[in-house]
Design a protein around this motif. Structure first.
Motif, PDB file in Angstrom:
ATOM      1  N   GLY A  26       0.874  -1.172   0.000  1.00 46.14           N
ATOM      2  CA  GLY A  26       0.000   0.000   0.000  1.00 46.14           C
ATOM      3  C   GLY A  26       0.908   1.217   0.000  1.00 46.14           C
ATOM      4  O   GLY A  26       2.037   1.158   0.504  1.00 46.14           O
ATOM      5  N   ASP A  27       0.409   2.341  -0.547  1.00 41.95           N
ATOM      6  CA  ASP A  27       1.300   3.509  -0.575  1.00 41.95           C
ATOM      7  C   ASP A  27       1.574   4.031   0.826  1.00 41.95           C
ATOM      8  O   ASP A  27       2.676   4.494   1.131  1.00 41.95           O
ATOM      9  CB  ASP A  27       0.774   4.611  -1.513  1.00 41.95           C
ATOM     10  CG  ASP A  27      -0.713   4.927  -1.335  1.00 41.95           C
ATOM     11  OD1 ASP A  27      -1.159   5.979  -1.813  1.00 41.95           O
ATOM     12  OD2 ASP A  27      -1.435   4.100  -0.754  1.00 41.95           O
ATOM     13  N   SER A  28       0.601   3.902   1.737  1.00 38.11           N
ATOM     14  CA  SER A  28       0.896   4.286   3.127  1.00 38.11           C
ATOM     15  C   SER A  28       1.885   3.301   3.737  1.00 38.11           C
ATOM     16  O   SER A  28       2.905   3.683   4.291  1.00 38.11           O
ATOM     17  CB  SER A  28      -0.380   4.299   3.973  1.00 38.11           C
ATOM     18  OG  SER A  28      -0.034   4.283   5.345  1.00 38.11           O
ATOM     19  N   ALA A  29       1.621   2.036   3.582  1.00 39.88           N
ATOM     20  CA  ALA A  29       2.491   1.008   4.183  1.00 39.88           C
ATOM     21  C   ALA A  29       3.925   1.179   3.710  1.00 39.88           C
ATOM     22  O   ALA A  29       4.867   1.117   4.495  1.00 39.88           O
ATOM     23  CB  ALA A  29       1.972  -0.381   3.832  1.00 39.88           C
ATOM     24  N   VAL A  57       4.177  -0.411  -5.660  1.00 39.66           N
ATOM     25  CA  VAL A  57       3.414   0.461  -4.768  1.00 39.66           C
ATOM     26  C   VAL A  57       2.004   0.609  -5.350  1.00 39.66           C
ATOM     27  O   VAL A  57       1.844   1.081  -6.483  1.00 39.66           O
ATOM     28  CB  VAL A  57       4.084   1.847  -4.617  1.00 39.66           C
ATOM     29  CG1 VAL A  57       3.201   2.784  -3.772  1.00 39.66           C
ATOM     30  CG2 VAL A  57       5.468   1.690  -3.962  1.00 39.66           C
ATOM     31  N   MET A  58       1.008   0.172  -4.600  1.00 39.39           N
ATOM     32  CA  MET A  58      -0.396   0.297  -5.045  1.00 39.39           C
ATOM     33  C   MET A  58      -0.835   1.706  -4.679  1.00 39.39           C
ATOM     34  O   MET A  58      -1.361   1.961  -3.603  1.00 39.39           O
ATOM     35  CB  MET A  58      -1.271  -0.749  -4.356  1.00 39.39           C
ATOM     36  CG  MET A  58      -0.751  -2.165  -4.490  1.00 39.39           C
ATOM     37  SD  MET A  58      -0.814  -2.762  -6.167  1.00 39.39           S
ATOM     38  CE  MET A  58      -2.473  -3.407  -6.181  1.00 39.39           C
ATOM     39  N   ASN A  59      -0.572   2.638  -5.595  1.00 37.62           N
ATOM     40  CA  ASN A  59      -0.710   4.059  -5.279  1.00 37.62           C
ATOM     41  C   ASN A  59      -2.136   4.545  -5.500  1.00 37.62           C
ATOM     42  O   ASN A  59      -2.526   4.918  -6.599  1.00 37.62           O
ATOM     43  CB  ASN A  59       0.272   4.847  -6.171  1.00 37.62           C
ATOM     44  CG  ASN A  59       0.286   6.321  -5.813  1.00 37.62           C
ATOM     45  OD1 ASN A  59      -0.514   6.777  -4.987  1.00 37.62           O
ATOM     46  ND2 ASN A  59       1.190   7.058  -6.428  1.00 37.62           N
ATOM     47  N   ASN A  60      -2.920   4.534  -4.396  1.00 35.16           N
ATOM     48  CA  ASN A  60      -4.296   5.070  -4.497  1.00 35.16           C
ATOM     49  C   ASN A  60      -4.415   6.372  -3.728  1.00 35.16           C
ATOM     50  O   ASN A  60      -5.489   6.746  -3.265  1.00 35.16           O
ATOM     51  CB  ASN A  60      -5.313   4.046  -3.968  1.00 35.16           C
ATOM     52  CG  ASN A  60      -5.092   3.737  -2.489  1.00 35.16           C
ATOM     53  OD1 ASN A  60      -4.057   4.093  -1.922  1.00 35.16           O
ATOM     54  ND2 ASN A  60      -6.056   3.096  -1.863  1.00 35.16           N
ATOM     55  N   ASN A  61      -3.271   7.054  -3.619  1.00 33.14           N
ATOM     56  CA  ASN A  61      -3.234   8.416  -3.059  1.00 33.14           C
ATOM     57  C   ASN A  61      -3.670   8.517  -1.613  1.00 33.14           C
ATOM     58  O   ASN A  61      -4.116   9.574  -1.162  1.00 33.14           O
ATOM     59  CB  ASN A  61      -4.116   9.378  -3.882  1.00 33.14           C
ATOM     60  CG  ASN A  61      -3.600   9.549  -5.297  1.00 33.14           C
ATOM     61  OD1 ASN A  61      -2.391   9.473  -5.531  1.00 33.14           O
ATOM     62  ND2 ASN A  61      -4.512   9.707  -6.242  1.00 33.14           N
ATOM     63  N   GLY A  62      -3.539   7.405  -0.869  1.00 33.66           N
ATOM     64  CA  GLY A  62      -3.889   7.587   0.536  1.00 33.66           C
ATOM     65  C   GLY A  62      -4.026   6.316   1.326  1.00 33.66           C
ATOM     66  O   GLY A  62      -3.801   5.212   0.840  1.00 33.66           O
ATOM     67  N   ILE A  63      -4.327   6.525   2.602  1.00 33.52           N
ATOM     68  CA  ILE A  63      -4.569   5.406   3.519  1.00 33.52           C
ATOM     69  C   ILE A  63      -5.991   4.930   3.243  1.00 33.52           C
ATOM     70  O   ILE A  63      -6.940   5.702   3.375  1.00 33.52           O
ATOM     71  CB  ILE A  63      -4.439   5.898   4.988  1.00 33.52           C
ATOM     72  CG1 ILE A  63      -3.010   6.375   5.246  1.00 33.52           C
ATOM     73  CG2 ILE A  63      -4.847   4.815   5.960  1.00 33.52           C
ATOM     74  CD1 ILE A  63      -2.779   6.948   6.636  1.00 33.52           C
ATOM     75  N   TYR A  64      -6.123   3.697   2.769  1.00 35.46           N
ATOM     76  CA  TYR A  64      -7.393   3.057   2.411  1.00 35.46           C
ATOM     77  C   TYR A  64      -7.920   3.558   1.054  1.00 35.46           C
ATOM     78  O   TYR A  64      -8.394   2.781   0.242  1.00 35.46           O
ATOM     79  CB  TYR A  64      -8.490   3.292   3.449  1.00 35.46           C
ATOM     80  CG  TYR A  64      -8.059   3.043   4.879  1.00 35.46           C
ATOM     81  CD1 TYR A  64      -8.363   3.961   5.885  1.00 35.46           C
ATOM     82  CD2 TYR A  64      -7.323   1.931   5.247  1.00 35.46           C
ATOM     83  CE1 TYR A  64      -7.958   3.756   7.199  1.00 35.46           C
ATOM     84  CE2 TYR A  64      -6.927   1.705   6.560  1.00 35.46           C
ATOM     85  CZ  TYR A  64      -7.248   2.624   7.533  1.00 35.46           C
ATOM     86  OH  TYR A  64      -6.852   2.435   8.836  1.00 35.46           O
ATOM     87  N   LYS A  65      -7.921   4.835   0.821  1.00 32.41           N
ATOM     88  CA  LYS A  65      -8.311   5.394  -0.482  1.00 32.41           C
ATOM     89  C   LYS A  65      -7.805   6.825  -0.527  1.00 32.41           C
ATOM     90  O   LYS A  65      -7.243   7.324   0.429  1.00 32.41           O
ATOM     91  CB  LYS A  65      -9.830   5.294  -0.694  1.00 32.41           C
ATOM     92  CG  LYS A  65     -10.675   5.808   0.441  1.00 32.41           C
ATOM     93  CD  LYS A  65     -12.084   5.238   0.531  1.00 32.41           C
ATOM     94  CE  LYS A  65     -12.854   5.140  -0.703  1.00 32.41           C
ATOM     95  NZ  LYS A  65     -14.223   4.650  -0.488  1.00 32.41           N
TER      96      LYS A  65
HETATM   97 MG   LIG Z   1      -3.237   3.431  -0.137  1.00 31.39          MG
END
Ligand SMILES: [Mg+2]
Ligand SMILES: Cc1ncc(Cc2csc(CCOP(=O)(O)OP(=O)(O)O)c2C)c(N)n1
Length: 574
Positions: free
Chosen positions: A456-459, A481-489
């Motif tokens: 995850g991008d946060s992780a 990096v699964m970059n979805n611009n944030g924690i969870y979304k």
């Molecule tokens: Mg994320």
């Protein structure tokens, strides 16, 4: 004394190295600084593989992962006080995961610490470590280093494995010891993880329970993977024909596409099973404590109808959450071996209603997943990206898969099948973020195999600076990096509009440039084709690579699979 000076001498630095080497330990994960820099230099010059990190937590995580993979305690060295504290998170996490590791930290002299006289990096490290690990020791005299290392090894791997702290005050390193005394002080630990043979009556009790089961189920925990009893476990599962569920780090013990794998019917089998055999799996939060809806009970605290068999090396694990009808205490290899002995060619056929009902649900769910995976939405989402990772791991079954995040974790666990034991390394019992790069470095450094880290991008942000470490040692690690611009979304909203929402990150951040900054390969993947191409190139080149996979920022859910643990969610339920 002149007598000691006359005889050849050695010192604490060399005694630590000799003690580790004598016990077949050749790798140290560390971060240099007073008072261990010279020790690390001597160790490297002496042929030890010393891997220096940018933060001690990741050196510690690497030691823990090395322990899980090899069964020998991983070694982490840190400086005193703040360096020691940074290592503690990894030590506590290793102990929670039952991974064998030894954190060795330099420390201030006792006389100064005990009088609280304000030394450089003064801290009573032994006292602070004790509650967070399985065992903790301190060595004050160089002649005791052999015993100290031996005790730490034995404590780390015997019984239920875990983290051990060994405290070495700075002056111990420099103490000189006559060579002949030193030689006699070293211990090669004999049988550090002794077999613990289960009692015949415990074996019989378990067999009787299984014999009477109409809907038996086996749950394999990471303890079953750690046991390295792969053939025994596979033989027992295939001889009995009992369906099984692997917990996340037990995936690959048998290939995830095995006909008896029941993961695709997980909720059905947990609620409906009548006899459940836990193998190195604790009935903790990951298995809803053996209670409530998950287990077919009416209310959230109710006990299901299941009767549990629990194979665990700890005699006090049984009954921790619900009653265990057949506790089977012993090491997993001995326990499964004895069960295989007791059942001969098998236990008779598992009722077809049970296996048939599971197969029906598996097929339905696998068909649904295949349809979802086949979709190729205009904006890449977790499913379309992970479909590529799924095929990549299938083509490279020996690759290690490191995984952390929330959606990035849950979707990877269910979509990416594993085919070999101990290849999936993830957030474990605690669900801790930050294990990624430490685990990836350990897997690559200890095995030489390709590593794919789905982050995850946060992780990723918790250990991202270690991309420099990865480049420095030129390790075959491909970070996705699964970059979805944030924690969870990435779509959270700050109602005041005066700052980014608390879970948001910079839009389409260029994580790939972090890898390029240190000489690695950085790629942005906007769609599955680009992701597939980049993954293939990374595996072919074995170069350190970071693929910045742009994921639909609305695709995730809060906290992924464990949304219900959020207090607000729980409040809504009452
Ligand atoms: Mg994320
Ligand atoms: C040491 C520690 N601090 C915070 C947390 C709490 C948490 C659980 S999951 C997560 C990251 C989720 O965002 P990510 O971008 O990685 O994944 P995704 O859902 O795909 O967007 C956090 C911060 C934990 N578990 N451990």
């Amino acid at each position: 004394t002149t007598e000691t000076q006359d005889r050849e001498t050695t010192d604490g630095f060399h005694l630590v190295i000799d003690a580790l080497k004598l016990n077949d330990i050749d790798t140290i994960f560390a971060l240099p600084g007073i008072p261990i820099t010279d020790f690390l230099r001597i160790a490297q010059a002496d042929g030890m593989k010393v891997i220096s990190f940018r933060h001690e937590q990741h050196a510690g995580n690497a030691a823990a992962a090395a322990g899980f993979i090899t069964g020998k305690p991983g070694i982490c060295f840190t400086v005193s006080a703040p360096g020691f504290l940074n290592g503690l998170t990894a030590l506590a996490n290793a102990t929670t995961n039952c991974f064998p590791m030894i954190l060795i930290s330099g420390s201030s002299e006792r006389e100064v610490v005990d009088l609280q006289q304000g030394d450089y990096e003064e801290m009573d490290q032994l006292a602070i470590a004790k509650p967070l690990c399985k065992a903790a020791f301190r060595v004050l005299h160089a002649e005791d280093i052999g015993v100290g290392i031996a005790r730490a090894i034995r404590a780390a791997v015997s019984g239920r494995p875990g983290g051990v702290y060994l405290d070495l005050p700075a002056k111990v390193f420099a103490q000189s010891v006559a060579k002949d005394v030193a030689e006699r002080s070293l211990i090669k630990v004999v049988d550090p993880a002794p077999k613990q043979i289960p009692a015949p009556e415990a074996i019989q009790r378990a067999v009787d329970l299984l014999k009477g089961a109409k809907k038996p189920l086996i749950i394999l925990g990471k303890g079953a993977a750690y046991a390295q009893a792969d053939a025994e476990i596979r033989s027992f599962i295939e001889k009995t024909g009992i369906p099984y569920l692997p917990m996340s780090m037990a995936k690959g013990l048998l290939p995830d596409n095995h006909p008896q794998a029941a993961s695709a019917a997980r909720s059905y089998v947990l609620a409906e099973a009548d006899v459940v055999m836990l193998v190195g799996a604790r009935l903790n939060w990951l298995l809803s404590h053996g209670k409530g809806k998950t287990w077919g009970a009416g209310d959230s605290k109710g006990w299901g109808k299941q009767q549990f068999i629990q194979i665990d090396i700890s005699p006090t694990e049984a009954d921790s959450n619900v009653a265990v009808a057949a506790p089977l205490v012993g090491d997993i290899g001995s326990a499964i071996g004895a069960l295989n002995q007791a059942i001969g060619s098998g236990l008779g056929k598992v009722p077809a209603e049970w296996t048939g009902a599971i197969a029906e649900r598996k097929d339905k769910n696998l068909t649904k997943m295949a349809e979802t995976l086949a979709k190729n939405p205009p904006v890449m989402n977790f499913h379309s990206a992970l479909n590529v990772v799924r095929e990549t791991v299938k083509a490279n079954p020996k690759a290690y898969l490191v995984n952390e995040g929330a959606n990035a974790l849950d979707f990877t666990r269910s979509i990416v099948d594993m085919y070999e034991p101990r290849r999936r390394l993830d957030v474990g019992t605690w669900g801790i973020m930050g294990i990624g790069m430490g685990f990836a470095v350990a897997a690559a450094a200890v095995t030489g195999e390709q590593v794919i880290a789905v982050e995850g991008d946060s992780a990723f942000g918790f250990s991202g600076m270690e991309v420099e470490t990865i480049c420095r040692y030129n390790l075959p690690i491909c970070i996705v990096v699964m970059n979805n611009n944030g924690i969870y979304k990435g779509t959270d909203v700050n109602p005041r509009g005066d700052a980014m929402a608390v879970t948001q990150f910079v839009k389409n951040a260029r994580y790939d440039m972090m890898m390029e900054a240190f000489g690695g390969v950085g790629v942005t993947a906007k769609n599955p084709e680009e992701l597939d191409k980049a993954l293939k190139e990374a595996i072919a080149s074995r170069k350190p690579t970071l693929i910045n996979a742009l994921i639909d920022e609305s695709a995730g859910t809060e906290s992924g699979r464990i949304t219900s643990l959020n207090p607000a969610a729980a409040k809504k339920k009452t």
